[in-house]
Design a protein around this motif. Structure first.
Motif, short mmCIF file in Angstrom:
data_model
loop_
_atom_site.label_atom_id
_atom_site.label_comp_id
_atom_site.label_asym_id
_atom_site.label_seq_id
_atom_site.Cartn_x
_atom_site.Cartn_y
_atom_site.Cartn_z
N ILE A 120 39.45 43.50 56.95
CA ILE A 120 39.86 43.24 55.57
C ILE A 120 40.01 41.73 55.44
O ILE A 120 40.96 41.14 55.93
CB ILE A 120 41.18 43.94 55.20
N GLY A 121 39.04 41.10 54.80
CA GLY A 121 39.04 39.66 54.66
C GLY A 121 37.95 39.23 53.70
O GLY A 121 37.33 40.06 53.02
N PRO A 122 37.68 37.93 53.60
CA PRO A 122 36.71 37.43 52.62
C PRO A 122 35.34 38.08 52.72
O PRO A 122 34.72 38.43 51.71
CB PRO A 122 36.65 35.93 52.91
N GLU A 123 34.83 38.26 53.97
CA GLU A 123 33.48 38.80 54.09
C GLU A 123 33.41 40.25 53.65
O GLU A 123 32.45 40.66 52.98
CB GLU A 123 32.99 38.66 55.54
N THR A 124 34.40 41.04 54.01
CA THR A 124 34.35 42.45 53.62
C THR A 124 34.64 42.64 52.14
O THR A 124 34.13 43.58 51.53
CB THR A 124 35.32 43.28 54.46
N MET A 125 35.41 41.74 51.55
CA MET A 125 35.60 41.82 50.10
C MET A 125 34.31 41.46 49.37
O MET A 125 33.96 42.07 48.36
CB MET A 125 36.77 40.93 49.67
N LEU A 126 33.59 40.47 49.89
CA LEU A 126 32.28 40.14 49.33
C LEU A 126 31.32 41.32 49.50
O LEU A 126 30.55 41.65 48.59
CB LEU A 126 31.73 38.90 50.02
N LEU A 127 31.37 41.97 50.65
CA LEU A 127 30.56 43.17 50.88
C LEU A 127 30.86 44.24 49.84
O LEU A 127 29.93 44.85 49.28
CB LEU A 127 30.84 43.72 52.29
N LEU A 128 32.13 44.47 49.56
CA LEU A 128 32.52 45.50 48.61
C LEU A 128 32.02 45.15 47.20
O LEU A 128 31.57 46.03 46.45
CB LEU A 128 34.03 45.68 48.61
N GLU A 129 32.06 43.88 46.84
CA GLU A 129 31.54 43.48 45.54
C GLU A 129 30.03 43.71 45.48
O GLU A 129 29.48 44.12 44.45
CB GLU A 129 31.89 42.02 45.25
N GLY A 130 29.34 43.46 46.61
CA GLY A 130 27.91 43.74 46.67
C GLY A 130 27.62 45.23 46.55
O GLY A 130 26.63 45.64 45.92
N ILE A 131 28.45 46.06 47.16
CA ILE A 131 28.31 47.51 47.03
C ILE A 131 28.48 47.93 45.58
O ILE A 131 27.76 48.80 45.07
CB ILE A 131 29.32 48.23 47.95
N GLY A 132 29.43 47.30 44.89
CA GLY A 132 29.60 47.58 43.47
C GLY A 132 28.39 47.17 42.65
O GLY A 132 27.95 47.91 41.76
N LEU A 133 27.83 46.00 42.95
CA LEU A 133 26.62 45.55 42.25
C LEU A 133 25.48 46.54 42.45
O LEU A 133 24.79 46.92 41.49
CB LEU A 133 26.22 44.16 42.76
N ASN A 134 25.28 46.98 43.69
CA ASN A 134 24.21 47.94 43.96
C ASN A 134 24.47 49.27 43.27
O ASN A 134 23.53 49.90 42.75
CB ASN A 134 24.08 48.14 45.46
N ALA A 135 25.71 49.71 43.25
CA ALA A 135 26.03 50.99 42.60
C ALA A 135 25.78 50.94 41.10
O ALA A 135 25.38 51.94 40.50
CB ALA A 135 27.48 51.36 42.87
N GLN A 136 25.98 49.77 40.50
CA GLN A 136 25.69 49.64 39.07
C GLN A 136 24.19 49.64 38.82
O GLN A 136 23.70 50.32 37.90
CB GLN A 136 26.31 48.37 38.50
N LEU A 137 23.44 48.88 39.63
CA LEU A 137 22.01 48.72 39.38
C LEU A 137 21.19 49.91 39.90
O LEU A 137 20.17 50.26 39.30
CB LEU A 137 21.51 47.42 40.03
N ASN A 138 21.63 50.50 41.02
CA ASN A 138 20.86 51.58 41.65
C ASN A 138 21.78 52.75 42.00
O ASN A 138 21.95 53.08 43.18
CB ASN A 138 20.17 51.06 42.92
N PRO A 139 22.37 53.39 41.01
CA PRO A 139 23.38 54.41 41.31
C PRO A 139 22.85 55.61 42.09
O PRO A 139 23.58 56.20 42.89
CB PRO A 139 23.88 54.83 39.92
N ASP A 140 21.57 55.98 41.87
CA ASP A 140 21.02 57.19 42.48
C ASP A 140 20.00 56.91 43.57
O ASP A 140 19.41 57.84 44.13
CB ASP A 140 20.38 58.06 41.40
#
Length: 590
Positions: free
Chosen positions: A296-316
């Motif tokens: 739990i730190g800067p890199e994993t928070m950035l990872l989670l934001e990237g997961i959110g970006l991918n989920a918005q653009l490519n949900p399925d």
């Protein structure tokens, strides 16, 4: 009345000194877009205020010399916030930024507009957010391609002539140790006084509050004596607010404040040290200056934001190629092991099992944040369930507690059902049939969007450890150094309070009774997780309005313009000084 010792645990789990701001401070405001949906009457902007740090802090990035917040207001309503019916100034929780409050803000402002009222909602960004580099996320969103973000942050891709400088290590960030409780409290006040210079408007129509740790910080703001003069009350924090709002939190600094147990042992260890030694340890980076513990730190928070970006653009779309392209750094693989292992054997396997799975974009987001997968209560939301394959109960990292599930057929594609209807879902595995009742309250697409949301995002990647340390020490009753300014520890009890409590959140349903005749409203939301209180969808399965935002709107409109009531008493410890007690006795204090 002394500060609650039980605030200690809540401060850890829920999880800049600026010159006094005035109406003449340099200020800019830029429009920002709101999402499509039921928010036609809401407009959004980003407000930036120049608020230089003291010279003794040393060199800091230019962005850290400013304060920012997201301003939500009624379209067609007054441009001057002091012409609005009310203004809410809301502080995010630990590890969170202004964007985390977007869904709550949109609904509160729209709810008020539906009733013909103009309410503003200011979602604050703390100074630590100034360190983040959003270039890759913004470029990936603009191009509808999350791989651009991945390549920018990990493969040296240039975007607009800029190359990512890497995750900043806590040893490089000496100035972050100055983003402490005093600095955050001063910044909180600066935003309010710069935007709302009329003291009477602040006392009668400004509502201060926060989610998680933000609620506790609001209580500390209201208790703070800004001129540090016990003989006067000319600059007391409680005069900034007509009332308070705690979102799965508590603003009350009393023994009745509930604890959230996950951080209790850490909190106890910290409180066992002296204020000076612990703060010196953070300043020297013996205790990391930023919340950077690998998994739990800067890199994993950035990872989670990237997961959110991918989920918005490519949900399925199968996210496996993107997961495979993510370098196996200790932080990334550590997070996969902690958050997405079914058993201890999975957690210590050479390759995290998540790297062998085929999850859709939304299913990957659910794996990290849904309450059927995520074991850490302060990250949980209720956004849906897996589809497409067998599931087994998770027994890592906890062997007891709520039943959670894990996809076990590695070659099979799993999707996600982001439903908002009450249902009973059968999940077959290991020869047994598991049934879970579901009434999801947050839409996965809303969560995906706000996670990486531009221009201010959900997470505070470089969260200052000093803020948590100070909150713990002040909450434990310390009045050393700057904490001597906490003179009005019952201030929040003397003004109207709203406490919105997640039924499956951090366990703070018990709230202190407060002062007789002063309203204290408690709204308990069954089925809500900790994060749902600020991310829940306006369309709920019951067909009724989302209850957290509705309770907030109702409370604000019901108590706008109310007589602010009596002045709170000075802190007992300060008043025990004979000279201070004599001064207090001359004031109109209860």
């Amino acid at each position: 009345m002394s500060v609650s010792r039980t605030l200690v645990a809540a401060a850890l789990v829920c999880a800049g000194l600026a010159l006094p701001a005035t109406a003449s401070a340099e200020r800019s405001e830029l429009p920002a877009s709101t999402p499509a949906g039921p928010f036609a009457d809401v407009i959004k902007s980003v407000v930036t205020i120049d608020a230089p740090l003291p010279e003794e802090v040393g060199p800091v990035p230019a962005a850290c010399q400013q304060l920012r917040y997201l301003r939500y207001r009624r379209d067609g309503g007054p441009a001057d916030p002091q012409q609005a019916d009310a203004v809410l100034v809301i502080m995010p929780g630990t590890l969170a930024g202004a964007g985390s409050l977007e869904m709550h803000a949109l609904q509160v402002v729209q709810n008020a507009a539906d009733r013909g009222r103009s309410v503003e909602y200011w979602a604050l960004d703390r100074r630590g957010n100034c360190i983040e580099d959003r270039t890759g996320l913004d470029a990936g969103l603009a191009a509808n391609d999350p791989k651009i973000a991945l390549d920018y942050y990990y493969r040296g891709l240039q975007v607009g002539g800029r190359t990512f400088g890497g995750i900043q290590k806590t040893g490089q960030l000496g100035y972050v140790a100055d983003f402490d409780l005093r600095q955050v409290t001063e910044d909180y006040r600066a935003v309010i006084t710069e935007g709302l210079p009329d003291p009477e408007f602040r006392r009668s129509r400004t509502f201060c509050g926060g989610h998680s740790l933000g609620g506790a910080l609001t209580g500390l703001l209201m208790a703070w004596d800004f001129d540090n003069d016990p003989a006067t009350r000319d600059d007391a924090g409680y005069d900034l607010c007509a009332g308070s709002i705690a979102l799965d939190s508590s603003v009350a600094l009393t023994p009745e404040t509930a604890a959230a147990g996950a951080g209790a042992q850490i909190a106890k260890a910290i409180v066992g040290q002296t204020v000076r030694s612990v703060r010196n340890a953070v300043a020297a980076n013996i205790i990391p200056r930023t919340f950077d513990f690998g998994v739990i730190g800067p890199e994993t928070m950035l990872l989670l934001e990237g997961i959110g970006l991918n989920a918005q653009l490519n949900p399925d779309t199968d996210a496996a190629p993107l997961v495979a392209a993510t370098p196996p750094t200790p932080a990334v693989d550590g997070a996969m092991r902690l958050l997405q292992s079914r058993t201890w054997q999975d957690a210590v396997a050479r390759t995290p099992r998540l790297r062998r799975q085929h999850l859709s974009g939304e299913a990957l987001l659910g794996a990290f944040m849904d309450d059927n997968s995520q074991p850490l209560s302060f990250i949980k939301t209720s956004i849906g369930s897996y589809t497409g394959g067998a599931l087994l109960p998770k027994v890592f990292p906890f062997t007891d507690g709520p039943l959670m599930f894990y996809p076990v057929e590695d070659a099979k594609p799993y999707g996600w059902a982001g439903h908002l209807e009450p249902q009973s879902t059968a999940r077959r595995g290991d020869g047994r049939l598991y049934t879970t009742a579901a009434s999801e309250v947050t839409d996965p697409q809303d969560l995906a969007r706000v996670l990486h949301g531009a221009p201010l995002d959900f997470l505070e990647q470089y969260y200052s450890t000093m803020l948590t340390v100070d909150s713990v020490l002040a909450g434990a009753g310390s009045r050393d150094g700057d904490f001597a300014r906490l003179r009005y520890t019952d201030a929040a009890l003397g003004k109207p309070r709203l406490s919105v409590i997640a039924g499956d959140g951090l366990g703070q349903a018990k709230q202190p009774a407060g002062v007789p005749g002063v309203p204290s409203v408690v709204e308990v939301l069954p089925g809500y997780d900790h994060v749902d209180v600020i991310t829940a969808s306006p369309r709920q399965s019951s067909g009724q309005p989302e209850r957290s935002a509705k309770a907030t709107t109702d409370f604000v409109l019901d108590h706008t313009g109310r007589d602010p009531g009596p002045t709170p008493a000075a802190d007992e410890a300060a008043a025990s000084d004979p000279e201070v007690a004599a001064a207090v006795a001359q004031l109109d204090m209860r």
